[in-house]
Design a protein around this motif. Structure first.
Motif, mmCIF file in Angstrom:
data_model
loop_
_atom_site.group_PDB
_atom_site.id
_atom_site.type_symbol
_atom_site.label_atom_id
_atom_site.label_comp_id
_atom_site.label_asym_id
_atom_site.label_seq_id
_atom_site.Cartn_x
_atom_site.Cartn_y
_atom_site.Cartn_z
ATOM 1 N N SER A 67 42.528 40.654 50.715
ATOM 2 C CA SER A 67 43.180 39.617 49.916
ATOM 3 C C SER A 67 44.698 39.785 49.875
ATOM 4 O O SER A 67 45.432 38.799 50.064
ATOM 5 N N PRO A 68 45.224 40.997 49.625
ATOM 6 C CA PRO A 68 46.686 41.156 49.674
ATOM 7 C C PRO A 68 47.285 40.810 51.035
ATOM 8 O O PRO A 68 48.370 40.222 51.109
ATOM 9 N N LEU A 69 46.590 41.162 52.111
ATOM 10 C CA LEU A 69 47.078 40.843 53.451
ATOM 11 C C LEU A 69 47.176 39.345 53.650
ATOM 12 O O LEU A 69 48.205 38.816 54.112
ATOM 13 N N THR A 70 46.127 38.627 53.295
ATOM 14 C CA THR A 70 46.123 37.170 53.451
ATOM 15 C C THR A 70 47.191 36.524 52.584
ATOM 16 O O THR A 70 47.923 35.627 53.033
ATOM 17 N N SER A 71 47.304 36.972 51.338
ATOM 18 C CA SER A 71 48.294 36.390 50.425
ATOM 19 C C SER A 71 49.717 36.649 50.903
ATOM 20 O O SER A 71 50.586 35.772 50.813
ATOM 21 N N PHE A 105 41.471 42.994 43.478
ATOM 22 C CA PHE A 105 42.650 43.469 44.198
ATOM 23 C C PHE A 105 43.566 42.306 44.590
ATOM 24 O O PHE A 105 44.785 42.478 44.688
ATOM 25 N N GLY A 106 42.997 41.120 44.830
ATOM 26 C CA GLY A 106 43.831 39.957 45.083
ATOM 27 C C GLY A 106 44.702 39.627 43.881
ATOM 28 O O GLY A 106 45.889 39.319 44.017
ATOM 29 N N THR A 107 44.126 39.731 42.669
ATOM 30 C CA THR A 107 44.889 39.488 41.447
ATOM 31 C C THR A 107 45.969 40.540 41.256
ATOM 32 O O THR A 107 47.119 40.236 40.906
ATOM 33 N N LEU A 108 45.621 41.810 41.486
ATOM 34 C CA LEU A 108 46.594 42.896 41.327
ATOM 35 C C LEU A 108 47.756 42.748 42.308
ATOM 36 O O LEU A 108 48.918 42.980 41.960
ATOM 37 N N ALA A 109 47.429 42.351 43.545
ATOM 38 C CA ALA A 109 48.493 42.156 44.538
ATOM 39 C C ALA A 109 49.393 40.995 44.137
ATOM 40 O O ALA A 109 50.604 41.015 44.393
ATOM 41 N N GLY A 110 48.815 39.957 43.502
ATOM 42 C CA GLY A 110 49.625 38.855 43.023
ATOM 43 C C GLY A 110 50.607 39.283 41.943
ATOM 44 O O GLY A 110 51.691 38.745 41.824
#
Length: 461
Positions: free
Chosen positions: A375-379, A319-324
């Motif tokens: 992960s999206p929140l942190t990014s 999900f971190g990659t997708l949010a990126g």
């Protein structure tokens, strides 16, 4: 398939993961150990609250100072200070003879922990760029949640088979490993010649939070009319107000208010307050109720949240990659809404307790929602601030999350009606759902996806 990371980036990521792992490990161990601490040292719900909140008070207040120190004096130096201090405080907790010493040692541990997470994330954001940064934060998130696996398991096994005291000594292993990796990294950071530390601001913040939280925790016992409640509450609010005023005027603020001019930064931090307040409430109530209310052993109570951790490990990096790629807004909205639904599923818990039908469905949905969110929140928050200020930006976000947890845990007595029975457990589940819903709505209304870079035209061949 993603390309392998260069050696330096691998070392930085390993250091960041292990340093954060130390703080997260302790947080999950303590919730499972609370009933055993109460049985041995006494004090009831108040001792349990202070065992959690003494750590969160110093962590939440000093994490801002640590972020400024990290940017000014170097992330590696700050990490070393935090690791050594955390290890010493862990030994003191394990040796605590009474609740007072325990609470003091927990406060010292929180002070040391304040130097760990901001410096860890700042190392990542200063080392990785663009999509690689989103991937690295996703890996950091998924691996640090390993603490959520071993924490409850270690806490439960030690409580049931040995002693809750020994569970806190397990921190020595990741601390030693991280210090060794820092030596291998072999980098030295230079002190900024203009670096200043706002000790007055740090004192106002710490004392203000401490006084207000004392009033909130002790209020169910003494009542709002007692001078021992309203006086520290008023003094705490006044000192925290003075702290904010000072941050507008001092040359070296530990909370640079201009950071909040960035939309994703201030919106993301409001969402963080709701989401992490809800997480603190859920973690405390579930761990304690499953032992004191449902009659599970500490080990089984620790295993109860295992599905959340498995979902985090499997899905956070993805999900971190997708949010990126697609932006964080959708993920930061959907994740908290999923966790709100998961919290309401806990209303099925009844006197005829069944983990498999009443708790497990909630844990699975909660784990999915948490993996979608973190992960999206942190990014989104760190990506809104320039890289050279990533240490203080990370510190502010971590301070917001810790203070939110601190305040919610301090008000647990009010939320559950003074007693964590089945009715109190249900009230806490509803409160968790409301906080998560608010976090999702704030994200939808306030977060903006970064503009996509235009793709170059294909060249004729």
């Amino acid at each position: 398939m993603a390309e392998p990371l260069p050696r330096r980036q691998r070392l930085v990521l390993a250091i960041a993961v292990l340093a954060s792992f130390v703080a997260f490990l302790d947080g999950t161990i303590v919730n499972v150990a609370l009933p055993a601490i109460d049985r041995e040292l006494g004090g009831g719900l108040v001792t349990q609250q202070w065992t959690v909140d003494a750590y969160l008070i110093t962590l939440g207040a000093l994490i801002l100072l640590a972020g400024s120190v990290s940017d000014a004096f170097g992330r590696i130096l700050v990490l070393r200070i935090g690791l050594i201090g955390f290890g010493i405080a862990s030994v003191a907790i394990a040796a605590a003879p009474d609740p007072l010493v325990l609470v003091i040692a927990r406060a010292a541990q929180g002070a040391a922990g304040a130097f760990l997470v901001p410096s860890s994330l700042a190392l990542i954001t200063s080392t990785f760029r663009d999509a690689a940064q989103g991937r690295a934060i996703g890996i950091w998130t998924s691996l640090t949640t390993g603490a959520m696996v071993v924490g409850p398991l270690i806490g439960g096994l030690f409580v049931d088979l040995l002693s809750w005291r020994l569970a806190f000594l397990i921190n020595v292993v990741p601390i030693a490993a991280t210090l060794w990796l820092l030596r291998r990294l072999g980098e030295r950071e230079q002190r900024r010649p203009d670096a200043r530390i706002d000790w007055i601001g740090a004192s106002l913040c710490t004392l203000g939070l401490g006084a207000a939280v004392f009033a909130l925790i002790e209020q169910p016992n003494l009542g709002w009319g007692s001078p021992a409640i309203w006086a520290p509450l008023a003094a705490g609010l006044l000192m925290f107000g003075l702290f904010l005023v000072r941050q507008r005027t001092t040359r070296a603020p530990i909370l640079p208010l201009d950071l909040f001019r960035a939309r994703n930064f201030w919106t993301g931090n409001i969402a963080t307050a709701f989401v992490y307040g809800a997480l603190a409430l859920n973690g405390f109530v579930v761990a304690v109720y499953l032992q004191q209310g449902a009659g599970l052993t500490a080990t089984l109570a620790g295993l109860a949240s295992l599905p959340i951790t498995i979902m985090m490990i499997l899905l956070s990096a993805r999900f971190g990659t997708l949010a990126g790629r697609h932006g964080p807004r959708l993920f930061m909205t959907a994740g908290p809404l999923l966790m709100a639904a998961a919290s309401l599923l806990l209303l099925t818990v009844s006197p005829e307790f069944s983990y498999w039908w009443q708790v497990l469905p909630s844990m699975l949905v909660f784990g999915l929602g948490l993996a979608v969110t973190v992960s999206p929140l942190t990014s989104a928050i760190l990506g809104a601030i320039e890289t050279e200020r990533s240490g203080i930006a990370s510190a502010v976000n971590n301070a917001v999350s810790r203070v939110a947890g601190l305040l919610v845990v301090a008000t647990i007595g009010l939320i559950v009606g003074g007693r964590l029975d089945l009715d109190g457990f249900h009230r806490a589940a509803i409160a968790t759902a409301v906080l998560m819903l608010a976090g999702g709505l704030v994200s939808w209304a306030g977060i903006r996806n970064p503009a996509r870079m235009p793709q170059p035209e294909p060249t004729a061949r």
